[in-house]
Design a protein around this motif. Structure first.
Motif, PDB file in Angstrom:
ATOM      1  N   THR A 174       3.574   1.814 -14.255  1.00  0.00           N
ATOM      2  CA  THR A 174       3.404   1.831 -12.812  1.00  0.00           C
ATOM      3  C   THR A 174       4.763   1.771 -12.132  1.00  0.00           C
ATOM      4  N   PRO A 175       5.017   2.577 -11.104  1.00  0.00           N
ATOM      5  CA  PRO A 175       6.309   2.555 -10.432  1.00  0.00           C
ATOM      6  C   PRO A 175       6.546   1.224  -9.762  1.00  0.00           C
ATOM      7  N   LEU A 225       3.697  12.215  -6.012  1.00  0.00           N
ATOM      8  CA  LEU A 225       4.429  12.006  -7.259  1.00  0.00           C
ATOM      9  C   LEU A 225       4.985  10.597  -7.394  1.00  0.00           C
ATOM     10  N   GLN A 226       4.767   9.738  -6.384  1.00  0.00           N
ATOM     11  CA  GLN A 226       5.194   8.351  -6.529  1.00  0.00           C
ATOM     12  C   GLN A 226       4.314   7.604  -7.523  1.00  0.00           C
ATOM     13  N   HIS A 279      -3.914  17.918  -2.293  1.00  0.00           N
ATOM     14  CA  HIS A 279      -3.495  17.639  -3.673  1.00  0.00           C
ATOM     15  C   HIS A 279      -4.439  16.650  -4.357  1.00  0.00           C
ATOM     16  N   THR A 280      -5.741  16.763  -4.068  1.00  0.00           N
ATOM     17  CA  THR A 280      -6.708  15.799  -4.592  1.00  0.00           C
ATOM     18  C   THR A 280      -6.692  15.724  -6.112  1.00  0.00           C
ATOM     19  N   ASP A 281      -6.769  16.856  -6.775  1.00  0.00           N
ATOM     20  CA  ASP A 281      -6.837  16.858  -8.241  1.00  0.00           C
ATOM     21  C   ASP A 281      -5.577  16.261  -8.856  1.00  0.00           C
ATOM     22  N   GLU A 282      -4.436  16.605  -8.310  1.00  0.00           N
ATOM     23  CA  GLU A 282      -3.178  16.098  -8.848  1.00  0.00           C
ATOM     24  C   GLU A 282      -3.074  14.589  -8.665  1.00  0.00           C
ATOM     25  N   LEU A 283      -3.512  14.109  -7.505  1.00  0.00           N
ATOM     26  CA  LEU A 283      -3.483  12.664  -7.262  1.00  0.00           C
ATOM     27  C   LEU A 283      -4.462  11.943  -8.178  1.00  0.00           C
ATOM     28  N   ALA A 284      -5.660  12.497  -8.331  1.00  0.00           N
ATOM     29  CA  ALA A 284      -6.681  11.865  -9.170  1.00  0.00           C
ATOM     30  C   ALA A 284      -6.196  11.683 -10.599  1.00  0.00           C
ATOM     31  N   GLU A 285      -5.422  12.630 -11.098  1.00  0.00           N
ATOM     32  CA  GLU A 285      -4.909  12.534 -12.464  1.00  0.00           C
ATOM     33  C   GLU A 285      -3.934  11.384 -12.641  1.00  0.00           C
ATOM     34  N   SER A 290       0.835  -1.207   0.000  1.00  0.00           N
ATOM     35  CA  SER A 290       0.000   0.000   0.000  1.00  0.00           C
ATOM     36  C   SER A 290       0.864   1.250   0.000  1.00  0.00           C
ATOM     37  N   TYR A 291       0.256   2.353  -0.408  1.00  0.00           N
ATOM     38  CA  TYR A 291       0.920   3.652  -0.439  1.00  0.00           C
ATOM     39  C   TYR A 291       0.376   4.511   0.695  1.00  0.00           C
ATOM     40  N   ASN A 292       1.226   5.245   1.370  1.00  0.00           N
ATOM     41  CA  ASN A 292       0.794   6.123   2.442  1.00  0.00           C
ATOM     42  C   ASN A 292       0.630   7.547   1.925  1.00  0.00           C
ATOM     43  N   VAL A 293      -0.625   7.982   1.838  1.00  0.00           N
ATOM     44  CA  VAL A 293      -0.952   9.365   1.474  1.00  0.00           C
ATOM     45  C   VAL A 293      -1.906   9.872   2.549  1.00  0.00           C
ATOM     46  N   PRO A 294      -1.395  10.459   3.642  1.00  0.00           N
ATOM     47  CA  PRO A 294      -2.265  10.914   4.728  1.00  0.00           C
ATOM     48  C   PRO A 294      -3.379  11.822   4.224  1.00  0.00           C
TER      49      PRO A 294
END
Length: 216
Positions: free
Chosen positions: A210-211, A201-202, A67-73, A56-60
């Protein structure tokens, strides 16, 4: 919206409510099938260090909200949001929904539920989760207000009333100002806090590979 437990990906008709709840066994199956998905843990970095789902990725939540819009993209078609109980994950789902991610799932029972179901988790130093700290703080303030109202001044009882009002507002709006305040305390900080660069940005930009590096 009526919530139901997802048993797997299936097309949803425009008139049908979106299925957002995901049971741990289904998520385990997706991992075993090497399904293309992003599992995002919206708890604090300290809670994530204590125990998290492998891969899993940790994005608190505060960072995701900023940064919702940037993450959604950067997200693909299958997103699973997890936290301790589901409350913060649901807030994240609503925010991502407003940014165009309408198929995000919320893991039922959170990380503890996944671990109890035999899911693959990584365990670190045991910590109190944020929800437990909020209950302790709220309960202590109520007791202090009642005791102070009896032995010091009746006006101190207003503290208990204020806490009750705050908890009611928290439930009605699905937010928690006390939780946000407690999460900023030193004992809830990890050695390395997620940032936009390390957390948002990960994820690759849309259309890119995919990273390979995920949380172990």
């Amino acid at each position: 919206m009526t919530r139901s437990t997802a048993s797997g990906p299936s097309p949803v008709s425009p008139a049908a409510p979106a299925v957002t709840a995901l049971d741990p066994d289904t998520l385990k199956g997706w991992f075993q099938e090497h399904q293309d998905l992003a599992v995002i843990d919206v708890r604090s970095a300290a809670e994530f260090e204590g125990m998290h789902i492998r891969g899993s990725y940790n994005v608190p939540l505060p960072l995701l909200s900023e940064h919702t819009d940037e993450l959604a993209e950067r997200l693909g078609s299958r997103v699973v949001l997890v936290c301790q109980s589901g409350a913060r994950a649901e807030q994240a789902r609503q925010r991502l929904g407003g940014a165009g991610i309408g198929t995000a799932y919320v893991l039922t029972g959170g990380v503890p539920g996944f671990a109890a179901a035999g899911g693959n988790v990584v365990r670190g130093k045991a910590r109190w989760d944020l929800e437990r700290q909020v209950r302790l703080a709220a309960g202590s303030l109520v007791v202090l207000g009642l005791a102070g109202g009896k032995f010091v001044s009746p006006k101190i009882r207003l503290l208990a009333g204020a806490i009750g009002t705050g908890l009611t507002f928290s439930a009605a709006t699905n937010t928690c100002a006390m939780g946000q305040a407690i999460s900023a305390m030193p004992w809830n900080k990890a050695a390395k806090e997620p940032t936009r660069e390390s957390a948002i940005l990960q994820f690759p930009a849309a259309g890119k590979a995919t990273p390979e590096a995920k949380a172990s």
